[in-house]
Scaffold this active site. Structure first.
Site, mmCIF file in Angstrom:
data_model
loop_
_atom_site.group_PDB
_atom_site.id
_atom_site.type_symbol
_atom_site.label_atom_id
_atom_site.label_comp_id
_atom_site.label_asym_id
_atom_site.label_seq_id
_atom_site.Cartn_x
_atom_site.Cartn_y
_atom_site.Cartn_z
ATOM 1 N N HIS A 1 41.775 14.704 26.978
ATOM 2 C CA HIS A 1 40.879 14.355 28.086
ATOM 3 C C HIS A 1 41.649 13.613 29.170
ATOM 4 O O HIS A 1 42.388 12.674 28.879
ATOM 5 C CB HIS A 1 39.741 13.468 27.544
ATOM 6 C CG HIS A 1 38.690 13.185 28.558
ATOM 7 N ND1 HIS A 1 38.582 11.971 29.194
ATOM 8 C CD2 HIS A 1 37.703 13.961 29.047
ATOM 9 C CE1 HIS A 1 37.563 12.017 30.038
ATOM 10 N NE2 HIS A 1 37.010 13.218 29.967
ATOM 11 N N ASP B 1 35.095 17.011 43.969
ATOM 12 C CA ASP B 1 35.350 16.924 42.533
ATOM 13 C C ASP B 1 34.018 17.117 41.827
ATOM 14 O O ASP B 1 33.114 16.310 41.988
ATOM 15 C CB ASP B 1 35.957 15.550 42.199
ATOM 16 C CG ASP B 1 36.275 15.396 40.707
ATOM 17 O OD1 ASP B 1 36.030 16.343 39.939
ATOM 18 O OD2 ASP B 1 36.771 14.320 40.314
ATOM 19 N N MET B 2 33.897 18.202 41.074
ATOM 20 C CA MET B 2 32.583 18.483 40.473
ATOM 21 C C MET B 2 32.709 19.204 39.140
ATOM 22 O O MET B 2 33.632 19.978 38.920
ATOM 23 C CB MET B 2 31.752 19.328 41.437
ATOM 24 C CG MET B 2 32.380 20.671 41.750
ATOM 25 S SD MET B 2 31.357 21.634 42.854
ATOM 26 C CE MET B 2 31.918 23.279 42.450
ATOM 27 N N ALA B 3 31.746 18.915 38.274
ATOM 28 C CA ALA B 3 31.615 19.677 37.032
ATOM 29 C C ALA B 3 30.878 20.969 37.360
ATOM 30 O O ALA B 3 30.217 21.072 38.397
ATOM 31 C CB ALA B 3 30.837 18.867 36.002
ATOM 32 N N LYS C 1 26.226 31.554 39.243
ATOM 33 C CA LYS C 1 27.425 31.167 40.006
ATOM 34 C C LYS C 1 28.233 30.113 39.248
ATOM 35 O O LYS C 1 29.447 30.258 39.052
ATOM 36 C CB LYS C 1 27.014 30.648 41.388
ATOM 37 C CG LYS C 1 26.344 31.712 42.237
ATOM 38 C CD LYS C 1 25.898 31.166 43.586
ATOM 39 C CE LYS C 1 25.171 32.247 44.378
ATOM 40 N NZ LYS C 1 24.710 31.756 45.684
#
Length: 336
Positions: free
Chosen positions: A120, A178-180, A228
């Site tokens: 991680h 920055d994204m999950a 998507k």
């Protein structure tokens, strides 16, 4: 009621550092890990902040992380390399990978570094700032263990597989995305459970594969944007795990559990040198783009149109002035 302690950056770093070093991690790597964690807390991403220290200590002591890992870099071509992180801390591996990608991009215009045998790595925005500080464009992605249903699926198959971009902006903060790829962060689901709040529809499924607004019944997250987000998540798994001959999707070693097993995660960092592509004014034009974005008339009920990183920059200033909010339980662990 969850109480909060406010701790200034220097003290928080010292507390987290001591815990990691006592758990056996070498000091150089511990300092890097703490830098990434406190960066996350200072940008409001507390799910990736010092609350993770206890988990890393547990894994270090159980043997699922190597405290004295030795990274090695295989140079594939002038702009492509593979970093083997030797089952060490993912944060340190990504810092090293980004640094190497920047050096390659200075010469060839592009630095592409795949990371294998990782763990991680925390908030990807940290590594994007490494790139933008060097005047470069950054792209990064990593895989995670599964907790997200694919589009149309009733059970988990995908990770939250985040992706990030960083763009230098002259005279201002970089534009960082920055994204999950999940519709919400798993940490937000846990927070809803702790505070007994409902969650919005379209974020999670129960054990029968039905949409639920009850966080206690939620077992699986949904991807953002339906098909998507599902597609992008699969692409990230392909560009990380599958490309590196590592595990993917349901085969990935769980973060919570199997603490004695190495996780063998794969990640990717790409750094682009805009000057080599013929645009020495890239950061100047980015400043103009952000300025024009801010000038877009806001929709009813909205104060101002924001760039992706604006709230994080504001939050960081607050933390520098007032201290960083740390959940009482996390603080008690750090001072124990």
């Amino acid at each position: 009621m969850m109480t909060t302690q406010y701790v200034f950056e220097k003290e928080l770093k010292q507390l987290a550092l001591e815990k990691l070093v006592v758990a056996g991690l070498n000091v150089a790597s511990a300092k890097e890990v703490v830098d990434v964690l406190v960066h996350a807390d200072m940008t409001g991403v507390h799910s990736h902040g010092v609350m993770r220290v206890e988990h890393y200590c547990t894994r270090l002591q159980a043997g699922g992380l190597k405290p004295d890992a030795e990274f090695s870099i295989e140079q594939v071509s002038s702009s492509v390399a593979v970093l083997d992180s030797d089952d060490g801390m993912g944060h340190s591996a990504m810092i090293a990978a980004t640094r190497h990608a920047i050096e390659m991009a200075k010469d060839s215009g592009l630095g592409f570094v795949s990371v294998k045998n990782g763990s991680h790595c925390g908030a990807l925005s940290y590594f994007m700032e490494q790139a933008t500080d060097a005047g470069m464009i950054g792209i990064s992605m990593t895989q995670t263990d599964t907790c997200v249903a694919p589009y149309g699926g009733a059970t988990k198959f995908l990770g939250t597989n985040p992706i990030a971009f960083g763009f230098p902006v002259e005279g201002g903060s970089p534009m960082i995305v920055d994204m999950a790829t999940s519709a919400t962060a798993y940490g937000k689901l846990l927070h809803a459970r702790e505070t007994n709040q409902t969650i919005a529809s379209g974020l999670a499924l129960d054990e029968h594969g039905n949409d639920t607004t009850d966080p206690h019944k939620a077992t699986t997250l949904l991807p953002f944007g339906g098909h998507k987000g599902s597609g992008i998540s699969l692409a990230i798994d392909a560009l990380t795990g599958v490309l590196m001959g590592a595990n993917y999707s349901n085969h990935i070693v769980k973060m919570y559990g199997d603490y004695d097993k190495m996780r063998k995660l794969a990640s990717l960092v790409i750094v682009i040198n805009p000057e080599k592509l013929g645009n020495p004014l890239f950061a100047t034009v980015m400043a103009q783009l952000v300025n024009e974005l801010h000038q877009v008339p806001p929709a009813p009920g909205v104060d101002k149109v924001l760039a992706p990183n604006d709230l994080q920059v504001e939050y960081k200033i607050q933390c520098q002035q007032n201290g960083i909010p740390v959940a009482e339980g996390v603080y008690q662990y750090l001072v124990s």
